[in-house]
Every structure is written in C-alpha cells, then in structure tokens.
Design a protein around this motif. Sequence first.
Motif, mmCIF file in Angstrom:
data_model
loop_
_atom_site.group_PDB
_atom_site.id
_atom_site.type_symbol
_atom_site.label_atom_id
_atom_site.label_comp_id
_atom_site.label_asym_id
_atom_site.label_seq_id
_atom_site.Cartn_x
_atom_site.Cartn_y
_atom_site.Cartn_z
ATOM 1 N N ILE A 12 0.833 -1.201 0.000
ATOM 2 C CA ILE A 12 0.000 0.000 0.000
ATOM 3 C C ILE A 12 0.873 1.260 0.000
ATOM 4 O O ILE A 12 0.569 2.257 -0.673
ATOM 5 N N ILE A 13 1.990 1.208 0.734
ATOM 6 C CA ILE A 13 2.919 2.347 0.763
ATOM 7 C C ILE A 13 3.584 2.499 -0.604
ATOM 8 O O ILE A 13 3.725 3.616 -1.129
ATOM 9 N N GLN A 14 3.984 1.367 -1.203
ATOM 10 C CA GLN A 14 4.614 1.410 -2.525
ATOM 11 C C GLN A 14 3.663 1.998 -3.560
ATOM 12 O O GLN A 14 4.046 2.845 -4.378
ATOM 13 N N GLY A 15 2.398 1.557 -3.535
ATOM 14 C CA GLY A 15 1.416 2.081 -4.484
ATOM 15 C C GLY A 15 1.220 3.576 -4.320
ATOM 16 O O GLY A 15 1.158 4.318 -5.307
ATOM 17 N N ALA A 16 1.144 4.053 -3.059
ATOM 18 C CA ALA A 16 0.946 5.484 -2.807
ATOM 19 C C ALA A 16 2.149 6.309 -3.266
ATOM 20 O O ALA A 16 1.987 7.361 -3.897
ATOM 21 N N VAL A 17 3.353 5.828 -2.971
ATOM 22 C CA VAL A 17 4.568 6.542 -3.391
ATOM 23 C C VAL A 17 4.657 6.579 -4.917
ATOM 24 O O VAL A 17 5.023 7.606 -5.516
ATOM 25 N N THR A 18 4.309 5.473 -5.559
ATOM 26 C CA THR A 18 4.333 5.413 -7.021
ATOM 27 C C THR A 18 3.350 6.416 -7.624
ATOM 28 O O THR A 18 3.664 7.111 -8.590
ATOM 29 N N CYS A 19 2.151 6.495 -7.037
ATOM 30 C CA CYS A 19 1.150 7.458 -7.510
ATOM 31 C C CYS A 19 1.642 8.887 -7.330
ATOM 32 O O CYS A 19 1.443 9.746 -8.208
ATOM 33 N N TYR A 20 2.305 9.156 -6.208
ATOM 34 C CA TYR A 20 2.845 10.499 -5.955
ATOM 35 C C TYR A 20 3.888 10.868 -7.022
ATOM 36 O O TYR A 20 3.851 11.965 -7.596
ATOM 37 N N LEU A 21 4.815 9.953 -7.295
ATOM 38 C CA LEU A 21 5.845 10.214 -8.311
ATOM 39 C C LEU A 21 5.232 10.345 -9.698
ATOM 40 O O LEU A 21 5.676 11.160 -10.513
ATOM 41 N N ALA A 22 4.199 9.551 -9.971
ATOM 42 C CA ALA A 22 3.532 9.628 -11.272
ATOM 43 C C ALA A 22 2.869 10.989 -11.466
ATOM 44 O O ALA A 22 2.923 11.569 -12.553
ATOM 45 N N HIS A 23 2.253 11.512 -10.404
ATOM 46 C CA HIS A 23 1.646 12.847 -10.491
ATOM 47 C C HIS A 23 2.720 13.923 -10.622
ATOM 48 O O HIS A 23 2.549 14.891 -11.377
ATOM 49 N N LYS A 24 3.804 13.742 -9.919
ATOM 50 C CA LYS A 24 4.864 14.750 -9.939
ATOM 51 C C LYS A 24 5.511 14.854 -11.314
ATOM 52 O O LYS A 24 5.784 15.965 -11.799
ATOM 53 N N TYR A 25 5.742 13.711 -11.961
ATOM 54 C CA TYR A 25 6.417 13.706 -13.266
ATOM 55 C C TYR A 25 5.456 13.478 -14.434
ATOM 56 O O TYR A 25 5.898 13.284 -15.570
ATOM 57 N N ASN A 26 4.159 13.481 -14.147
ATOM 58 C CA ASN A 26 3.118 13.311 -15.171
ATOM 59 C C ASN A 26 3.352 12.050 -16.010
ATOM 60 O O ASN A 26 3.372 12.084 -17.235
ATOM 61 N N ASN A 27 3.541 10.943 -15.327
ATOM 62 C CA ASN A 27 3.810 9.654 -15.968
ATOM 63 C C ASN A 27 2.522 8.826 -15.946
ATOM 64 O O ASN A 27 2.147 8.271 -14.911
ATOM 65 N N GLN A 28 1.837 8.761 -17.095
ATOM 66 C CA GLN A 28 0.539 8.092 -17.154
ATOM 67 C C GLN A 28 0.654 6.584 -16.927
ATOM 68 O O GLN A 28 -0.197 5.974 -16.268
ATOM 69 N N ILE A 29 1.672 5.958 -17.497
ATOM 70 C CA ILE A 29 1.860 4.514 -17.338
ATOM 71 C C ILE A 29 2.123 4.175 -15.876
ATOM 72 O O ILE A 29 1.588 3.205 -15.328
ATOM 73 N N GLN A 30 2.928 5.006 -15.229
ATOM 74 C CA GLN A 30 3.226 4.780 -13.813
ATOM 75 C C GLN A 30 1.983 4.977 -12.943
ATOM 76 O O GLN A 30 1.805 4.302 -11.932
ATOM 77 N N LYS A 31 1.106 5.893 -13.348
ATOM 78 C CA LYS A 31 -0.157 6.079 -12.620
ATOM 79 C C LYS A 31 -0.983 4.800 -12.645
ATOM 80 O O LYS A 31 -1.544 4.379 -11.625
ATOM 81 N N ILE A 32 -1.063 4.188 -13.818
ATOM 82 C CA ILE A 32 -1.832 2.941 -13.955
ATOM 83 C C ILE A 32 -1.241 1.858 -13.045
ATOM 84 O O ILE A 32 -1.965 1.155 -12.331
ATOM 85 N N ALA A 33 0.091 1.726 -13.084
ATOM 86 C CA ALA A 33 0.750 0.708 -12.250
ATOM 87 C C ALA A 33 0.558 1.017 -10.766
ATOM 88 O O ALA A 33 0.225 0.121 -9.971
ATOM 89 N N GLY A 34 0.752 2.282 -10.387
ATOM 90 C CA GLY A 34 0.639 2.661 -8.980
ATOM 91 C C GLY A 34 -0.760 2.475 -8.432
ATOM 92 O O GLY A 34 -0.951 1.856 -7.375
#
Length: 551
Positions: free
Chosen positions: A368-390
């Motif tokens: 759950i922590i990994q998913g949240a951190v991934t979503c945060y980084l995806a929003h920060k760098y506007n990474n759509q693929i990473q958003k899906i994974a996160g």
Amino acid sequence: MDYKRIENLEKKITVLEEEVKELKKLLTEQYPSKTEFTGQAKKPSIHEEAVSHQPMKPTEVHEQQSKESMNWEEQLFQVWLPRIFIFVFIVGVLWGFKAASDYGVMSEGVKITLGYIVGAVFVGIGHLQIVKKRSVLGQVLLGGAVPILMLTTFAAHSLYEMIGPSFAFILNVLWIVAGLVMTVYYRSQALGVISIIGGILVPFLIESNSPNPLVFISYETLLYLAFAFIAWKLNYHVLYGLAAIFLNIVLLVYGWFVEFTALLGAAILIQHVCLLLLLVVRKVNEFIYASTALASLFIVYGWISNTMEETNVTVIVAGLIVVYGLCIKLYKEEKVKFDFFMSYLVIGIAFLINQLFNKTEDALLLYIIQGAVTCYLAHKYNNQIQKIAGYGIYTISAAAIMGMPIESVFSQPTLNWLGFLGTMLFLVFIQTNSMKKSTLFVASTSILFTVLTLSFVTQEVLLSTEALSTNNQTLALTFSWILLSIIGLSIGIARAFKAATYIGISLLFLTLIKLVLYDLPFIPLAIRAVLFIALGGIGLIVSRILHKKIT
C-alpha cells in the motif's frame, strides 16, 4: 520628334527590364522553389470553392461506390480466396494420398517423392506469381509449401519409418529456415507466421526413444529469438507478438504433459531479456514493444516463481530491478521508455516484496505504501503509465486489506488499516492539488474515506469494549464517531484542507443518523440529551466558523 519619342520609349523599356530583373531576384530569394511559389500564389477562385462545396452528381456517387465495391472484391478475390483454398488444396492432397495408399495405386516411396515435388512446385509457382506482381497469391503458395514439406517429412519418419529422427529433425529445421529466408526475401509477414507455427510443431512431429528436455527447450527458445529479431527488423508487429505468445504456449504444453522444470522458467526469462534489448534499441513504435515487455514481466514472474527455488527467484527479481533502474537513468530523456521502465521498476519492487514476506498480511502494508509513493511520483512527473501501475497496486492491496478481518485491537491488520487510511488521505490531498475544479472529487472521496474510517474505528471500538454491555458499547461507539468528526473539522478549518472539512461534516451527519435510527432505544434519557446537545452545539459552531471563512 519621332526619333526622340522612340529614344524615350527605349529608355523606359530599359528601366522596366531592370525593374523586372530586380523583382525576379527578390522572388527567387523569397521562394527558392518554383512549385512553392506557384502553389502559394495559386488560390482557388470563388467559382472553384463553390463547386467544391456542391453535392456530388449521381454519376460521381456511382463511380465512388464502384471503387468501394472494387476494394471489397480485391480483398475477397485476391487476398482471402487464395488463403482459404490453399488450405482446402492441402487437405485434398492429403486425402488423395491416403486414398491412393488404400487402393494400392501408390507405394510409400512414390507418395513421399510426390510430396516433396508438390512442395518444390509451390515454391517455384509462388516465386513466379510474385515476379508477375501477383504478390498475395505468390505468398500464399510459398506459405503452403512449408507445411507440405513438413508433413511429407513427418510421413516419411513417423508413418513409414523411411528416415530416422535425427535426419527428420534436420530436414524440418531446413524447411523452417527456408520459410524464414522467404519471409525476409519476399517481405511477407504471413510467411513468417506460417513458418513459426510450423517451427514450434517440429519437435512434436519427431518420435524419439530418449527425448532430451534441454534440446527441446533450447530449440524452441532459439526459434523464438530468430523470429523475434526478424519481426523487430522488418517491423512486423503481429509476428512479434505471436512469436512471444507461441513460446509460452508450447512451453506450457510441454510442462503440462511432461514436467515443469527450471529450464522452462529460464527460457521465459531469456525471452523477457530479449524483449528488453529490442525495446532499448528501438527508435520508433516504442509503445508496442514496451507494452509487450510489460506483459512479459508478469508472465516471467509467474514462470520462475513456479519452476525455480525461492532464493533464485529473489535474486533474479532483484537483478531485474537493478536493470530497470539503470535503464531509467539512461533513458530519462526518452519519455515512452522512461515511463515504461519506471512501471517495470514499480512492479519489480512489488514482486520483490512478495518474495521477502511469506505471509500476505505482512506484505500488504509495504504494497500500500509502494502504491501510494508510485502514484505520488507519477503525479509529480506526469507519468501516465506509472499512474496505472501505482493505482493498480494500491487498489489491489486496499481490497486485500479491507477483506482481511481484524481479530485483535493491536495486530498486523490494524497496522495495515492505518497505513491504508493514511495513504488514502495523502492521495486525496495530491489529487486535490493537481485538479483545478476538484469540489466534486473532494466531496466524493471524502465520503468514501469517511465510510472506510468508520468501518475501521467501529471494528476497533467493538473489539476494545467486548467486556462492556451493549448500551455502553453503543455509547462508546457514538462518542468515538463524534471525536473523529471533531478531529476532521479541526484539521480542515486550521489547515484549510477541504477534504478534512468534508470528512468531519460527513461524520457529523452519519453520527446524527446513527443516534436517531439506532441509539435512541438503547441509551438513557439524560445521556441522550447530552449527546444531542453536544452534537447540535458542534454543528452550530462549525456552521458559524465556515460561514465566517466563506464570507
């Protein structure tokens, strides 16, 4: 007088010629290409524009419809008809040989000889058709030659025992190599598909008294690598995807009927590394190749985790994570590759967490922590693929946490719930800041967070008050809800955090509903009065504070 007039005219002509030369020079400098100048200067007249906007005449409509019907005829008669009837022809040849054998018309040697002759004739006629610009028919004939030659070899080996397994294997490999060469020479993806289908069937067509798993798996892996490289080189996306799928299918069949060994996992790992290498050197259409590698990552983990020892799997996953990290650093300027390698890294870390923790409930907090951190980084760098994974990892982990019952107040599920609710509030905060008009989003997510928080708090309060009576449990639960609403409203008002304000108000209303519909019959009148006074007072104070802030 006439002489002077002529002289003046000559002077004027000379001046005009100079001016024309100057004008030509300027035009040449401004419009280097004649076509550019004329194309830019020429504009459609009003009449032409009017004509272009007029509806087509019936004759023009008929001509367009005729062209469309001709395209359908071309697809039917030139593309699909040969493909269908080459299959019919091959089946007819097989039945003809069988009938001839049943009636004693042909001997076994004659049938095998005729089979090779038919295959060779197909190659010759196919080449001739391509030379005469009938490429579809030619490719179909060339593609038909490969299965005919393979079936003939199969008959000579398995049915009539005219040749041994080694020689039959060599012959079939030659037919596959011929198909591969024809795929490259004639630039035909259909030939490549036919050839790889035949290629994966070669080991199944050979009877051997002592089959060797290493030889079988090595052959299928090398076959895949050859066709994957050709598909990558010629930009054949269908062949590229089918080659990857076929390798998994044939190894799955082998494992199902023989045994699942570590060699099968190693073959799929080699496939994944191959896909990564082809993605790295790819300069166009990276998305297709990156998506294939993404799917392969899930598949390779499934294979190695089921065929290899845990320690080896952990080492392999850790090694892949290092590779993904290096690729992120190397390709940070190429958005598609960077986005996908970030996603590979996230998923790889999730697999590593799964390897390091034996119990699922212990790993859920890290997921759950990994998913949240991934979503945060995806929003920060506007990474759509990473958003899906996160968000994918986060949602799956959240569903697992909610489905796991809390059996004691202080336990791992309690810690998982706290991590889930904390990270959810964090993600709501991120989304609120990234969205301009977020009132509806904040309101809906706040209600969802409120419901989940009440679910968690209710379980905890009931567990901690098991020794108390039902009335006291109900009272403790109501007070806990009121306390939560006060905390939420305080955070929202003090920090100007809309989500917390909505959560606090939602809790107030839910507490009121609980008091009216559930608590009234169970609690004494005095306590009932205190609760309603407290709840009403909190509501009025909040209303006043919010009114002051808005105005």
